[in-house]
Design an enzyme around this catalytic site. Structure first.
Site, PDB file in Angstrom:
ATOM      1  N   ASN A   1       1.665  -0.253   3.488  1.00 34.23           N
ATOM      2  CA  ASN A   1       0.478  -0.109   4.988  1.00 34.23           C
ATOM      3  C   ASN A   1      -0.685  -0.265   4.676  1.00 34.23           C
ATOM      4  OD1 ASN A   1      -0.557   2.285   6.426  1.00 34.23           O
ATOM      5  ND2 ASN A   1       1.293   2.977   5.119  1.00 34.23           N
TER       6      ASN A   1
ATOM      7  N   PHE B   1      -5.974   4.329   9.442  1.00 35.22           N
ATOM      8  CA  PHE B   1      -6.186   5.584  11.065  1.00 35.22           C
ATOM      9  C   PHE B   1      -6.258   4.621  12.188  1.00 35.22           C
ATOM     10  CE2 PHE B   1      -7.185   9.065   7.808  1.00 35.22           C
ATOM     11  CZ  PHE B   1      -6.100   9.333   7.205  1.00 35.22           C
TER      12      PHE B   1
ATOM     13  N   SER C   1      -4.347   9.989   2.810  1.00 36.06           N
ATOM     14  CA  SER C   1      -3.837   8.279   3.260  1.00 36.06           C
ATOM     15  C   SER C   1      -5.150   7.224   2.325  1.00 36.06           C
ATOM     16  CB  SER C   1      -4.201   7.867   4.333  1.00 36.06           C
ATOM     17  OG  SER C   1      -4.617   6.555   4.487  1.00 36.06           O
TER      18      SER C   1
ATOM     19  N   ASN D   1      -5.620   5.258   2.875  1.00 33.96           N
ATOM     20  CA  ASN D   1      -6.251   3.493   3.230  1.00 33.96           C
ATOM     21  C   ASN D   1      -7.921   4.011   4.044  1.00 33.96           C
ATOM     22  OD1 ASN D   1      -4.350   1.881   2.734  1.00 33.96           O
ATOM     23  ND2 ASN D   1      -3.093   2.550   4.055  1.00 33.96           N
ATOM     24  N   THR D   2      -8.178   5.214   3.999  1.00 34.20           N
ATOM     25  CA  THR D   2      -9.994   5.128   3.973  1.00 34.20           C
ATOM     26  C   THR D   2     -10.640   5.829   2.804  1.00 34.20           C
ATOM     27  OG1 THR D   2      -9.268   6.271   5.677  1.00 34.20           O
ATOM     28  CG2 THR D   2     -11.146   6.923   5.596  1.00 34.20           C
TER      29      THR D   2
ATOM     30  N   LYS E   1      -1.433  18.136   4.070  1.00 29.26           N
ATOM     31  CA  LYS E   1      -0.670  16.278   3.549  1.00 29.26           C
ATOM     32  C   LYS E   1      -1.417  15.973   2.795  1.00 29.26           C
ATOM     33  CE  LYS E   1       1.587  12.649   5.018  1.00 29.26           C
ATOM     34  NZ  LYS E   1       2.390  11.963   6.245  1.00 29.26           N
TER      35      LYS E   1
ATOM     36  N   ASN F   1       2.231  12.084   1.209  1.00 31.28           N
ATOM     37  CA  ASN F   1       2.214  11.146   1.425  1.00 31.28           C
ATOM     38  C   ASN F   1       2.446   9.925   0.775  1.00 31.28           C
ATOM     39  OD1 ASN F   1       0.292   9.053   2.878  1.00 31.28           O
ATOM     40  ND2 ASN F   1      -0.467  10.669   4.140  1.00 31.28           N
TER      41      ASN F   1
HETATM   42  C1  LIG Z   1       3.125   2.226   8.810  1.00 27.01           C
HETATM   43  C2  LIG Z   1       3.369   3.588   8.439  1.00 27.01           C
HETATM   44  C3  LIG Z   1       1.450   4.320   8.374  1.00 27.01           C
HETATM   45  C4  LIG Z   1       1.123   5.999   8.186  1.00 27.01           C
HETATM   46  N1  LIG Z   1       0.244   6.240   8.775  1.00 27.01           N
HETATM   47  C5  LIG Z   1       0.228   7.655   8.742  1.00 27.01           C
HETATM   48  C6  LIG Z   1      -0.616   8.404   8.763  1.00 27.01           C
HETATM   49  O1  LIG Z   1      -1.326   7.898  10.371  1.00 27.01           O
HETATM   50  N2  LIG Z   1      -1.288   9.512   8.726  1.00 27.01           N
HETATM   51  C7  LIG Z   1      -0.426   9.993   8.014  1.00 27.01           C
HETATM   52  O2  LIG Z   1      -0.187  11.428   7.398  1.00 27.01           O
HETATM   53  N3  LIG Z   1       0.566   9.830   7.601  1.00 27.01           N
HETATM   54  C8  LIG Z   1       0.931   7.957   7.949  1.00 27.01           C
HETATM   55  N4  LIG Z   1       1.849   7.645   7.073  1.00 27.01           N
HETATM   56  C9  LIG Z   1       3.087   8.165   5.786  1.00 27.01           C
HETATM   57  C10 LIG Z   1       4.144   8.733   6.343  1.00 27.01           C
HETATM   58  O3  LIG Z   1       3.756   9.803   7.077  1.00 27.01           O
HETATM   59  C11 LIG Z   1       4.379   9.957   5.686  1.00 27.01           C
HETATM   60  O4  LIG Z   1       4.292  10.399   4.663  1.00 27.01           O
HETATM   61  C12 LIG Z   1       4.955   8.663   3.903  1.00 27.01           C
HETATM   62  O5  LIG Z   1       5.211   7.068   5.156  1.00 27.01           O
HETATM   63  C13 LIG Z   1       7.029   8.487   3.386  1.00 27.01           C
HETATM   64  O6  LIG Z   1       7.553   8.132   4.127  1.00 27.01           O
HETATM   65  P1  LIG Z   1       8.950   7.546   3.988  1.00 27.01           P
HETATM   66  O7  LIG Z   1       8.954   7.161   3.059  1.00 27.01           O
HETATM   67  O8  LIG Z   1       9.485   8.433   5.120  1.00 27.01           O
HETATM   68  O9  LIG Z   1       8.034   7.019   5.255  1.00 27.01           O
HETATM   69  C14 LIG Z   1       2.041   6.296   7.509  1.00 27.01           C
HETATM   70  C15 LIG Z   1       2.908   5.719   7.126  1.00 27.01           C
HETATM   71  C16 LIG Z   1       3.256   4.320   7.351  1.00 27.01           C
HETATM   72  C17 LIG Z   1       4.865   4.147   6.802  1.00 27.01           C
END
Ligand SMILES: Cc1cc2nc3c(=O)[nH]c(=O)nc-3n(C[C@H](O)[C@H](O)[C@H](O)COP(=O)(O)O)c2cc1C
Length: 367
Positions: free
Chosen positions: A116, A120, A182, A184-185, A222, A251
């Site tokens: 992704n 944000f 993240s 992405n910022t 985080k 993350n």
């Molecule tokens: C589509 C998407 C959007 C996410 N947005 C955020 C976010 O806004 N803030 C954040 O701290 N982590 C975000 N994450 C990261 C998740 O909170 C998590 O740390 C990461 O996906 C690893 O866990 P997983 O393997 O179970 O997905 C996002 C993940 C995905 C897939």
């Protein structure tokens, strides 16, 4: 059935559209009392032995929804209905922003992963604070609030943006998370360097204490899985020094090793999550626990697909665990499966409580 449904509907639909559709159904179901009660009984059964106390909060269990799924705090009860013991909303930024242009979410089915670059997309701290203030909770669930930097705010002024969000949101948060990880910022992850992180976390702590005077809001940070090991240690030491309550590891990653999905997908820019993240997230968690032990609450997230993964994180040092990507692939029975399997593992283990199991493997390895 979900798998068939998933294949029919979700593989043909744009992943972000599919997310919005599933999200709408969850919110709708949570609004109908009979359906809500039925689904909660089926999907969120309570295992007494999984009861968890962390960050000074009582929870039904250790397993929560990771940030990013409910960015705007519109489906907290819906997610609790599906069995998540805590729900981390956000990331919320100081100001509202649309995020990156679409397409920005990709499914790597062969890898059980997602990429992704949402960036944000969220309603901003004022609107989310208002929503949380107006919320009448149906289920008693712990609500974490994850905050990040507004894209247009320069890196040098980041602290002020986080402070703005803190002042608006801390009073509605059971715990607060500073997200500096993240991908992405632009520039966000530079804030993980202790030189930037120390004043940022200090400012957020002060803002939380200034605005919430009747309790101490737990504060967590985080981190990214892409930090070098020495930088993981540096964040751990800083967290202890500043009296932080927790660290969330991890993350998404910018790494792309070992993927089997088609190259046009793996080449997409953004954060990779799901199964391929499992090993590194576990490694970071182990390293953190070896460094901070029980002084700080660790939250394990990244590639948790089943109860065995969850159990391994607990043995490695996590008091709380979270998931996101596997929920997308497995659907509404995801949390139920984790709870059932965790309870079975705990009962078959030498540990009387989950708290006793936390970090047991990492402690053994250190002897
Ligand atoms: C589509 C998407 C959007 C996410 N947005 C955020 C976010 O806004 N803030 C954040 O701290 N982590 C975000 N994450 C990261 C998740 O909170 C998590 O740390 C990461 O996906 C690893 O866990 P997983 O393997 O179970 O997905 C996002 C993940 C995905 C897939």
């Amino acid at each position: 059935m979900y798998k068939l449904f998933f294949r029919l509907l979700f593989t043909r639909m744009d992943p972000e559209q599919a997310h919005h559709l599933a999200f709408r159904w969850i919110r709708l179901a949570a609004r109908v009392p009979v359906l809500r009660t039925f689904l909660a009984a089926a999907l969120a059964p309570r295992h007494q032995e999984l009861r968890t106390e962390a960050l000074g909060l009582r929870m039904h269990g250790p397993f929560g929804l990771a940030a990013g799924f409910d960015k705007n705090a519109v489906a907290i009860d819906g997610m609790a209905m599906l069995g998540f013991d805590h729900v981390e909303i956000g990331t919320v930024t100081g100001e509202p922003q649309p995020g990156n242009p679409r397409k920005r979410l990709f499914r790597l089915v062969a890898d059980r992963a997602l990429i992704n670059r949402m960036g944000f997309n969220n309603d901003g701290s004022a609107a989310v604070a208002e929503r949380l203030h107006a919320r009448v909770p149906v289920f008693r669930t712990v609500v974490g609030v994850n905050i990040g930097k507004t894209k247009v705010v320069p890196e040098a002024e980041a602290a002020a943006d986080y402070v703005k969000s803190t002042e608006r949101l801390a009073r509605h948060a059971d715990y607060l998370v500073v997200n500096v990880s993240s991908p992405n910022t632009p520039g966000l992850r530079n804030l993980q360097a202790t030189k930037s992180l120390r004043p940022l976390l200090t400012a957020v702590r002060e803002a939380a204490d200034r605005t919430v005077t009747d309790r101490r809001v737990p504060l967590l940070v985080k981190i990214a899985p892409d930090l070098a090991d020495e930088d993981v240690d540096a964040v751990a030491d800083l967290a202890v020094e500043l009296g932080l309550d927790g660290i969330i590891a991890t993350n998404t990653t910018i790494a792309r090793e070992g993927l089997t999905s088609p190259a046009h997908l793996t080449a997409e820019t953004g954060g990779l999550s799901g199964a391929p993240l499992k090993e590194r997230s576990l490694e970071v968690l182990r390293r953190l626990y070896a460094r901070v032990g029980d002084r700080i609450t660790l939250v394990g997230v990244g590639g948790i697909e089943n109860a065995e993964d969850a159990w391994q994180r607990i043995l490695a040092g996590a008091t709380l665990i979270q998931g996101y990507s596997a929920f997308v692939y497995q659907g509404p029975f995801y949390a139920r499966g984790i709870h059932k399997g965790l309870a079975a593992r705990l009962n078959a283990s030498p540990y009387a409580t989950l708290a006793e199991a936390v970090g047991a493997d990492t402690r053994k390895a250190a002897v």
